[in-house]
Motif scaffolding. Structure first.
Motif, short mmCIF file in Angstrom:
data_model
loop_
_atom_site.label_atom_id
_atom_site.label_comp_id
_atom_site.label_asym_id
_atom_site.label_seq_id
_atom_site.Cartn_x
_atom_site.Cartn_y
_atom_site.Cartn_z
N GLY A 193 -15.64 -10.61 -12.85
CA GLY A 193 -16.48 -10.93 -11.70
C GLY A 193 -15.75 -11.12 -10.40
N VAL A 194 -14.48 -10.76 -10.34
CA VAL A 194 -13.71 -10.93 -9.10
C VAL A 194 -13.21 -9.56 -8.63
CG1 VAL A 194 -11.70 -11.99 -8.02
CG2 VAL A 194 -12.98 -13.24 -9.75
N ASP A 195 -13.57 -9.19 -7.42
CA ASP A 195 -13.13 -7.92 -6.84
C ASP A 195 -12.83 -8.13 -5.36
OD1 ASP A 195 -13.55 -5.86 -9.04
OD2 ASP A 195 -15.55 -6.76 -8.94
N VAL A 196 -11.95 -7.30 -4.83
CA VAL A 196 -11.65 -7.34 -3.41
C VAL A 196 -12.86 -6.82 -2.64
CG1 VAL A 196 -10.17 -6.44 -1.58
CG2 VAL A 196 -9.18 -7.08 -3.79
N LEU A 197 -13.32 -7.58 -1.66
CA LEU A 197 -14.49 -7.18 -0.87
C LEU A 197 -14.17 -5.96 -0.03
CD1 LEU A 197 -15.56 -10.75 0.35
CD2 LEU A 197 -16.52 -9.42 -1.55
N PRO A 198 -15.10 -5.02 0.10
CA PRO A 198 -14.86 -3.80 0.89
C PRO A 198 -14.43 -4.14 2.32
CG PRO A 198 -16.88 -3.60 -0.38
CD PRO A 198 -16.44 -5.02 -0.51
N GLY A 199 -13.33 -3.53 2.75
CA GLY A 199 -12.86 -3.71 4.12
C GLY A 199 -12.13 -5.01 4.39
N ALA A 200 -12.05 -5.90 3.39
CA ALA A 200 -11.46 -7.22 3.63
C ALA A 200 -9.98 -7.16 3.98
CB ALA A 200 -11.67 -8.11 2.41
N LEU A 201 -9.29 -6.12 3.54
CA LEU A 201 -7.85 -6.02 3.77
C LEU A 201 -7.48 -4.92 4.77
CD1 LEU A 201 -6.48 -6.52 0.14
CD2 LEU A 201 -6.39 -8.15 2.03
N ASP A 202 -8.48 -4.33 5.42
CA ASP A 202 -8.20 -3.20 6.31
C ASP A 202 -7.25 -3.60 7.46
OD1 ASP A 202 -9.82 -1.71 4.73
OD2 ASP A 202 -11.45 -1.46 6.18
N ALA A 203 -7.50 -4.76 8.07
CA ALA A 203 -6.65 -5.18 9.20
C ALA A 203 -5.23 -5.46 8.74
CB ALA A 203 -7.25 -6.42 9.86
N LEU A 204 -5.09 -6.00 7.52
CA LEU A 204 -3.75 -6.28 7.01
C LEU A 204 -3.04 -4.99 6.62
CD1 LEU A 204 -4.35 -9.50 4.87
CD2 LEU A 204 -3.55 -9.29 7.22
N ARG A 205 -3.79 -4.01 6.13
CA ARG A 205 -3.16 -2.72 5.83
C ARG A 205 -2.60 -2.10 7.11
NH1 ARG A 205 -3.31 2.77 5.69
NH2 ARG A 205 -2.59 3.72 3.73
N ARG A 206 -3.36 -2.16 8.19
CA ARG A 206 -2.87 -1.58 9.44
C ARG A 206 -1.62 -2.32 9.92
NH1 ARG A 206 -4.09 -1.43 15.23
NH2 ARG A 206 -3.62 0.70 15.90
N TRP A 235 0.84 -1.19 0.00
CA TRP A 235 0.00 0.00 0.00
C TRP A 235 0.88 1.25 0.00
CZ3 TRP A 235 -1.10 -4.28 2.91
CH2 TRP A 235 -2.39 -4.81 2.86
N LEU A 236 0.42 2.31 -0.66
CA LEU A 236 1.04 3.62 -0.49
C LEU A 236 0.68 4.14 0.90
CD1 LEU A 236 0.40 5.39 -3.91
CD2 LEU A 236 2.60 4.68 -2.97
N VAL A 237 1.67 4.55 1.67
CA VAL A 237 1.39 4.91 3.06
C VAL A 237 0.71 6.27 3.20
CG1 VAL A 237 3.15 3.49 4.14
CG2 VAL A 237 3.77 5.74 3.28
N ASP A 238 0.88 7.16 2.24
CA ASP A 238 0.28 8.48 2.38
C ASP A 238 -0.98 8.65 1.54
OD1 ASP A 238 1.62 8.46 -0.02
OD2 ASP A 238 2.61 10.41 0.27
N ASP A 239 -1.61 7.56 1.18
CA ASP A 239 -2.88 7.60 0.47
C ASP A 239 -3.76 6.48 1.01
OD1 ASP A 239 -5.03 7.74 -1.21
OD2 ASP A 239 -3.88 7.66 -3.08
N ALA A 240 -4.56 6.82 2.02
CA ALA A 240 -5.37 5.80 2.69
C ALA A 240 -6.43 5.21 1.78
CB ALA A 240 -6.03 6.40 3.93
N ASP A 241 -6.79 5.92 0.70
CA ASP A 241 -7.86 5.44 -0.19
C ASP A 241 -7.33 4.62 -1.36
OD1 ASP A 241 -9.82 6.73 1.36
OD2 ASP A 241 -9.45 8.63 0.31
#
Length: 360
Positions: free
Chosen positions: A85-98, A34-40
């Motif tokens: 038809g395959v997409d990352v589910l919303p919020g599925a990676l939030d804990a791993l990003r942190r 992840w880019l650290v200075d772009d939370a979105d």
């Protein structure tokens, strides 16, 4: 999901940013970035072994996991691949990003006495990362780089136990959770705590190289490339390396001194000086200083007269490995660190909050 081939591996997107701006986490069969200075910004998922990524259904659903596994099982990565038809589910990676940001804080936090960017308490930070890691074990295999809870906890048992006795309930709660995890993984926790203390900035300043003698012919400052040196050793500000060239008694020598933080020893880290056809190299001692002879293009020691007659204005001094890195990138990281201290967000680590509270 769109995948592209990069260095022989399938990845979801390219992150065009240098390492100090990227938070990275190795999980089973993949590396997440992840880019650290772009939370979105969306993460980059680079598959190293899609068959080992048995967590993928948690991120794209069971059907999506099966579709991706089938699509990537046909040979080496090449070109682009669209998986409908395959997409990352919303919020599925939030804990791993942190968790990835936590490792980024360990590796790239720009602590600086000069810039007034506080050191993060290593024991508290590593304890927090250990708790997050223990809570995400379904994403890790035995051989993943970022899954070793023992390595995170073992050096800090005494420091966390000591900090918990100071009365801050937040640290006490963290220490309690770390103790439970330590018992599960076999890390000794009952250790003496009386002698534990913080040593932040214990070796803070080292830029004075003792100038004053008449034989100094040139001097200047340089900056350290962060990705060239170990984390936590040097002050992360610009122009923290002082150098001088001395010509005396038919010899020319360079003296170099770097500002230190006290989080580790610089002993043995290489230093190089180049100025036109002249140059030399040495290694820092534990106090962040070194002295070495200057030689000419022919490899012979430079003479006193050569030292006085040479134009030293283009002198370049480097510390650590030979890497390219921009001052603009380092300033971007400092801006991020200051913003995290000034306005701690929901994803702030306790180590950051404590550092912000101490900055008065």
């Amino acid at each position: 999901m769109k995948l592209s081939a990069e260095a022989g591996l399938w990845c979801t997107r390219a992150l065009d940013a240098p390492a100090p701006l990227v938070a990275v986490l190795e999980v089973s069969g993949a590396v997440l970035s992840w880019l650290v200075d772009d939370a979105d910004a969306e993460p980059q998922i680079t598959f190293t072994d899609v068959r080992g990524a048995d967590w993928l259904w948690r991120v794209v659903g069971e059907t999506g996991h099966a579709t991706v596994a089938t699509a990537l099982n046909g040979g080496p990565a090449a070109g682009d691949l669209e998986i409908a038809g395959v997409d990352v589910l919303p919020g599925a990676l939030d804990a791993l990003r942190r968790l990835a940001v936590g490792h980024w804080l360990r590796r790239w936090w720009p602590a600086s006495h000069r810039d007034a960017i506080a050191v993060l308490d290593a024991a508290v930070l590593d304890g927090e990362i250990a708790v997050l890691t223990a809570g995400a074990q379904e994403f890790f295999g035995d051989d993943t780089f970022d899954s070793d809870v023992t390595q995170l906890l073992e050096p800090h048992a005494a420091a966390l136990s000591s900090a918990a006795l100071q009365g801050d309930p937040r640290i006490g709660e963290l220490a309690g959770r770390c103790r439970e995890i330590a018992e599960d993984v076999g890390v000794a926790w009952d250790v003496p705590v009386a002698a534990v203390r913080r040593d932040d900035y214990a070796l803070a300043a080292g830029a004075d190289i003792g100038r004053g003698a008449d034989h100094f012919v040139a001097s200047g400052v340089a900056s350290i490339n962060w990705s060239a040196v170990p984390a936590g050793v040097f002050d992360a500000a610009e122009n923290t390396v002082a150098w001088a060239v001395e010509a005396d008694r038919d010899t020319v020598q360079a003296m170099v001194s770097a500002d230190l933080l006290g989080g580790g020893s610089p002993n043995g880290i290489p230093v190089r000086l180049r100025a036109g056809g002249f140059g030399g190299s040495g290694s820092l001692s534990a106090d962040g200083r070194c002295r070495f002879a200057i030689t000419g293009a022919d490899g012979q020691p430079a003479t006193d007269s050569q030292g006085w007659n040479h134009d030293w204005r283009a002198t370049a001094v480097s510390v650590g490995a030979e890497v390219e890195e921009s001052a603009e990138m380092r300033e971007r990281v400092r801006a991020l660190a200051r913003s995290r201290l000034d306005r701690p967000g929901d994803d702030a680590f306790l180590a950051e909050i404590l550092a912000a509270e101490s900055d008065y």
